[in-house]
Design an enzyme around this catalytic site. Structure first.
Site, PDB file in Angstrom:
ATOM      1  N   ARG A 151      -0.102  -9.412  13.100  1.00 44.87           N
ATOM      2  CA  ARG A 151      -0.680  -8.331  12.282  1.00 44.87           C
ATOM      3  C   ARG A 151      -1.633  -8.897  11.227  1.00 44.87           C
ATOM      4  O   ARG A 151      -2.657  -8.294  10.903  1.00 44.87           O
ATOM      5  CB  ARG A 151       0.432  -7.515  11.613  1.00 44.87           C
ATOM      6  CG  ARG A 151       1.067  -6.543  12.600  1.00 44.87           C
ATOM      7  CD  ARG A 151       2.458  -6.121  12.212  1.00 44.87           C
ATOM      8  NE  ARG A 151       2.532  -5.415  10.950  1.00 44.87           N
ATOM      9  CZ  ARG A 151       3.660  -5.265  10.263  1.00 44.87           C
ATOM     10  NH1 ARG A 151       4.795  -5.771  10.719  1.00 44.87           N
ATOM     11  NH2 ARG A 151       3.663  -4.610   9.139  1.00 44.87           N
TER      12      ARG A 151
ATOM     13  N   ARG B  98      11.843  -6.471   4.388  1.00 47.39           N
ATOM     14  CA  ARG B  98      11.834  -5.032   4.678  1.00 47.39           C
ATOM     15  C   ARG B  98      12.570  -4.769   5.997  1.00 47.39           C
ATOM     16  O   ARG B  98      13.370  -3.852   6.089  1.00 47.39           O
ATOM     17  CB  ARG B  98      10.387  -4.516   4.765  1.00 47.39           C
ATOM     18  CG  ARG B  98      10.309  -3.032   5.092  1.00 47.39           C
ATOM     19  CD  ARG B  98       8.886  -2.495   5.004  1.00 47.39           C
ATOM     20  NE  ARG B  98       8.034  -3.060   6.045  1.00 47.39           N
ATOM     21  CZ  ARG B  98       6.750  -2.779   6.180  1.00 47.39           C
ATOM     22  NH1 ARG B  98       6.148  -1.971   5.331  1.00 47.39           N
ATOM     23  NH2 ARG B  98       6.042  -3.327   7.147  1.00 47.39           N
TER      24      ARG B  98
ATOM     25  N   ARG C 250      11.605  -3.758   9.100  1.00 47.84           N
ATOM     26  CA  ARG C 250      11.305  -2.661  10.022  1.00 47.84           C
ATOM     27  C   ARG C 250      11.216  -3.220  11.450  1.00 47.84           C
ATOM     28  O   ARG C 250      11.152  -4.447  11.614  1.00 47.84           O
ATOM     29  CB  ARG C 250       9.956  -2.067   9.588  1.00 47.84           C
ATOM     30  CG  ARG C 250       9.771  -0.600   9.869  1.00 47.84           C
ATOM     31  CD  ARG C 250       8.536  -0.069   9.158  1.00 47.84           C
ATOM     32  NE  ARG C 250       7.305  -0.728   9.602  1.00 47.84           N
ATOM     33  CZ  ARG C 250       6.146  -0.632   8.954  1.00 47.84           C
ATOM     34  NH1 ARG C 250       6.058   0.089   7.851  1.00 47.84           N
ATOM     35  NH2 ARG C 250       5.083  -1.246   9.417  1.00 47.84           N
TER      36      ARG C 250
ATOM     37  N   LYS D 126       0.846  -1.213   0.000  1.00 45.48           N
ATOM     38  CA  LYS D 126       0.000   0.000   0.000  1.00 45.48           C
ATOM     39  C   LYS D 126       0.872   1.251   0.000  1.00 45.48           C
ATOM     40  O   LYS D 126       0.689   2.155  -0.808  1.00 45.48           O
ATOM     41  CB  LYS D 126      -0.905   0.035   1.256  1.00 45.48           C
ATOM     42  CG  LYS D 126      -1.825  -1.153   1.412  1.00 45.48           C
ATOM     43  CD  LYS D 126      -2.703  -1.024   2.654  1.00 45.48           C
ATOM     44  CE  LYS D 126      -1.926  -1.067   3.952  1.00 45.48           C
ATOM     45  NZ  LYS D 126      -1.364  -2.401   4.285  1.00 45.48           N
TER      46      LYS D 126
ATOM     47  N   ARG E  31      -8.837   1.199   9.228  1.00 45.77           N
ATOM     48  CA  ARG E  31      -8.371  -0.162   9.465  1.00 45.77           C
ATOM     49  C   ARG E  31      -9.385  -0.984  10.239  1.00 45.77           C
ATOM     50  O   ARG E  31      -9.135  -2.144  10.550  1.00 45.77           O
ATOM     51  CB  ARG E  31      -7.061  -0.125  10.235  1.00 45.77           C
ATOM     52  CG  ARG E  31      -5.870  -0.575   9.370  1.00 45.77           C
ATOM     53  CD  ARG E  31      -4.650  -0.490  10.202  1.00 45.77           C
ATOM     54  NE  ARG E  31      -3.505  -1.192   9.719  1.00 45.77           N
ATOM     55  CZ  ARG E  31      -2.571  -0.673   8.920  1.00 45.77           C
ATOM     56  NH1 ARG E  31      -2.705   0.521   8.423  1.00 45.77           N
ATOM     57  NH2 ARG E  31      -1.506  -1.379   8.608  1.00 45.77           N
TER      58      ARG E  31
HETATM   59  P1  B4P Z   1       4.796  -1.544   1.950  1.00 45.25           P
HETATM   60  O1  B4P Z   1       4.414  -0.722   0.776  1.00 45.25           O
HETATM   61  O2  B4P Z   1       5.645  -0.909   3.010  1.00 45.25           O
HETATM   62  O3  B4P Z   1       3.529  -2.237   2.655  1.00 45.25           O
HETATM   63  P2  B4P Z   1       2.274  -1.675   3.465  1.00 45.25           P
HETATM   64  O4  B4P Z   1       1.127  -2.487   2.941  1.00 45.25           O
HETATM   65  O5  B4P Z   1       2.153  -0.192   3.358  1.00 45.25           O
HETATM   66  O6  B4P Z   1       2.719  -2.043   4.972  1.00 45.25           O
HETATM   67  P3  B4P Z   1       2.077  -2.032   6.438  1.00 45.25           P
HETATM   68  O7  B4P Z   1       0.599  -2.344   6.346  1.00 45.25           O
HETATM   69  O8  B4P Z   1       2.938  -2.987   7.224  1.00 45.25           O
HETATM   70  O9  B4P Z   1       2.325  -0.648   7.088  1.00 45.25           O
HETATM   71  P4  B4P Z   1       1.562   0.495   7.920  1.00 45.25           P
HETATM   72  O10 B4P Z   1       2.584   1.536   8.007  1.00 45.25           O
HETATM   73  O11 B4P Z   1       0.264   0.854   7.261  1.00 45.25           O
HETATM   74  O12 B4P Z   1       5.528  -2.826   1.369  1.00 45.25           O
HETATM   75  C1  B4P Z   1       6.088  -3.842   2.194  1.00 45.25           C
HETATM   76  C2  B4P Z   1       7.419  -4.323   1.630  1.00 45.25           C
HETATM   77  O13 B4P Z   1       7.227  -4.934   0.367  1.00 45.25           O
HETATM   78  C3  B4P Z   1       8.427  -3.198   1.390  1.00 45.25           C
HETATM   79  O14 B4P Z   1       9.706  -3.640   1.749  1.00 45.25           O
HETATM   80  C4  B4P Z   1       8.355  -2.932  -0.108  1.00 45.25           C
HETATM   81  O15 B4P Z   1       9.570  -2.443  -0.638  1.00 45.25           O
HETATM   82  C5  B4P Z   1       8.050  -4.321  -0.630  1.00 45.25           C
HETATM   83  N1  B4P Z   1       7.257  -4.303  -1.870  1.00 45.25           N
HETATM   84  C6  B4P Z   1       6.257  -3.452  -2.182  1.00 45.25           C
HETATM   85  N2  B4P Z   1       5.744  -3.743  -3.399  1.00 45.25           N
HETATM   86  C7  B4P Z   1       6.448  -4.833  -3.843  1.00 45.25           C
HETATM   87  C8  B4P Z   1       6.390  -5.632  -5.041  1.00 45.25           C
HETATM   88  N3  B4P Z   1       5.519  -5.380  -6.025  1.00 45.25           N
HETATM   89  N4  B4P Z   1       7.244  -6.685  -5.164  1.00 45.25           N
HETATM   90  C9  B4P Z   1       8.150  -6.958  -4.184  1.00 45.25           C
HETATM   91  N5  B4P Z   1       8.265  -6.238  -3.041  1.00 45.25           N
HETATM   92  C10 B4P Z   1       7.423  -5.198  -2.866  1.00 45.25           C
HETATM   93  O16 B4P Z   1       1.210  -0.080   9.388  1.00 45.25           O
HETATM   94  C11 B4P Z   1       2.140  -0.286  10.447  1.00 45.25           C
HETATM   95  C12 B4P Z   1       1.472  -0.258  11.847  1.00 45.25           C
HETATM   96  O17 B4P Z   1       0.962   1.087  12.139  1.00 45.25           O
HETATM   97  C13 B4P Z   1       0.229  -1.144  12.049  1.00 45.25           C
HETATM   98  O18 B4P Z   1       0.589  -2.494  12.378  1.00 45.25           O
HETATM   99  C14 B4P Z   1      -0.488  -0.407  13.232  1.00 45.25           C
HETATM  100  O19 B4P Z   1       0.098  -0.720  14.478  1.00 45.25           O
HETATM  101  C15 B4P Z   1      -0.236   1.058  12.952  1.00 45.25           C
HETATM  102  N6  B4P Z   1      -1.352   1.694  12.196  1.00 45.25           N
HETATM  103  C16 B4P Z   1      -1.256   2.225  10.933  1.00 45.25           C
HETATM  104  N7  B4P Z   1      -2.467   2.723  10.534  1.00 45.25           N
HETATM  105  C17 B4P Z   1      -3.329   2.513  11.566  1.00 45.25           C
HETATM  106  C18 B4P Z   1      -4.708   2.787  11.762  1.00 45.25           C
HETATM  107  N8  B4P Z   1      -5.449   3.369  10.808  1.00 45.25           N
HETATM  108  N9  B4P Z   1      -5.293   2.437  12.933  1.00 45.25           N
HETATM  109  C19 B4P Z   1      -4.575   1.860  13.913  1.00 45.25           C
HETATM  110  N10 B4P Z   1      -3.252   1.557  13.791  1.00 45.25           N
HETATM  111  C20 B4P Z   1      -2.624   1.874  12.634  1.00 45.25           C
END
Ligand code: B4P
Length: 193
Positions: free
Chosen positions: A151, A138, A140, A16, A99
């Site tokens: 998660r 990744r 993190r 995302k 979420r």
């Molecule tokens: P990302 O692009 O980083 O994935 P994401 O879906 O955004 O991640 P996530 O859901 O964990 O993060 P968030 O910050 O929202 O891609 C992941 C990896 O894959 C990266 O290394 C990227 O380079 C790689 N990648 C991407 N596309 C690729 C492809 N096509 N091929 C190969 N590799 C690829 O959430 C983190 C935490 O924040 C949650 O657990 C929660 O605690 C909190 N949080 C956030 N929003 C919240 C909300 N609304 N309410 C409550 N808590 C919340």
């Protein structure tokens, strides 16, 4: 006109953040990632950040009130600046928010106040095995196998009900999130026209 008020929904690691960042640049949209905003609060060691840090490290959701306050203030700022005729993006992309159903309902009320309905909800779909691989590489702070499994469970229980919620409102479009970043970006672009 291209759709310009968008939500990105999907399991952790679906990409995302990766796609949202690029799409927002291409279409001059305000990109709001609640994950990034929370991590910024954690790094700045604000009161809010201190509260969020432990919850995020466990892979759980930060409280609705806290996340909502962050999103509300950003969207209200943008709307006020637009109504003053100031330059800046007129559309927005919410990444990782809402979420759960409570957040979705609160967002609906906020957007109705601002008279800015959602144009499209993009659901990014990917198998658990691939999600796990991507997140482990990744690396993190909250990307270790045990926390990732938790998660994914939180996603299934709390976030997945949004799929039916937005499908019922005829806003949801699913995208296969397997493949290269460019290929996935093209799939998303096709939905915006
Ligand atoms: P990302 O692009 O980083 O994935 P994401 O879906 O955004 O991640 P996530 O859901 O964990 O993060 P968030 O910050 O929202 O891609 C992941 C990896 O894959 C990266 O290394 C990227 O380079 C790689 N990648 C991407 N596309 C690729 C492809 N096509 N091929 C190969 N590799 C690829 O959430 C983190 C935490 O924040 C949650 O657990 C929660 O605690 C909190 N949080 C956030 N929003 C919240 C909300 N609304 N309410 C409550 N808590 C919340």
């Amino acid at each position: 006109m291209t759709k310009q008020r968008l939500l990105f929904v999907g399991p952790p690691g679906a990409g995302k953040g990766t796609q949202a960042q690029q799409l927002a640049l291409r279409h001059n949209l305000l990109h709001l990632s609640t994950g990034d905003l929370l991590r910024a609060e954690v790094s700045a060691a604000t009161e809010l950040g201190l509260e969020a840090a432990a919850v995020m490290a466990r892979g759980e959701l930060v409280s609705d009130a806290l996340v909502l306050a962050i999103v509300r203030s950003r969207l209200e700022q943008q709307s006020a600046s637009l109504s003053r005729g100031e330059p800046g993006p007129s559309g927005w992309l919410l990444d990782g928010f809402p979420r759960n159903l409570a957040q979705a309902e609160a967002l609906e009320a906020l957007l109705s106040d601002l008279d800015q309905p959602i144009d499209l909800v993009v659901l990014m779909e990917l198998d658990d095995d691939l999600l796990m691989q991507r997140l482990l590489s990744r690396g993190r702070a909250d990307d270790n196998a045990e926390v990732i499994r938790h998660r994914l469970e939180v996603y299934r229980q709390q976030t997945a009900p949004l799929i039916a919620y937005y499908r019922q409102r005829q806003l949801l479009q699913a995208v296969d999130a397997e493949g290269s970043i460019e290929a996935i970006a093209e799939r998303i672009e096709r939905l915006l026209a």
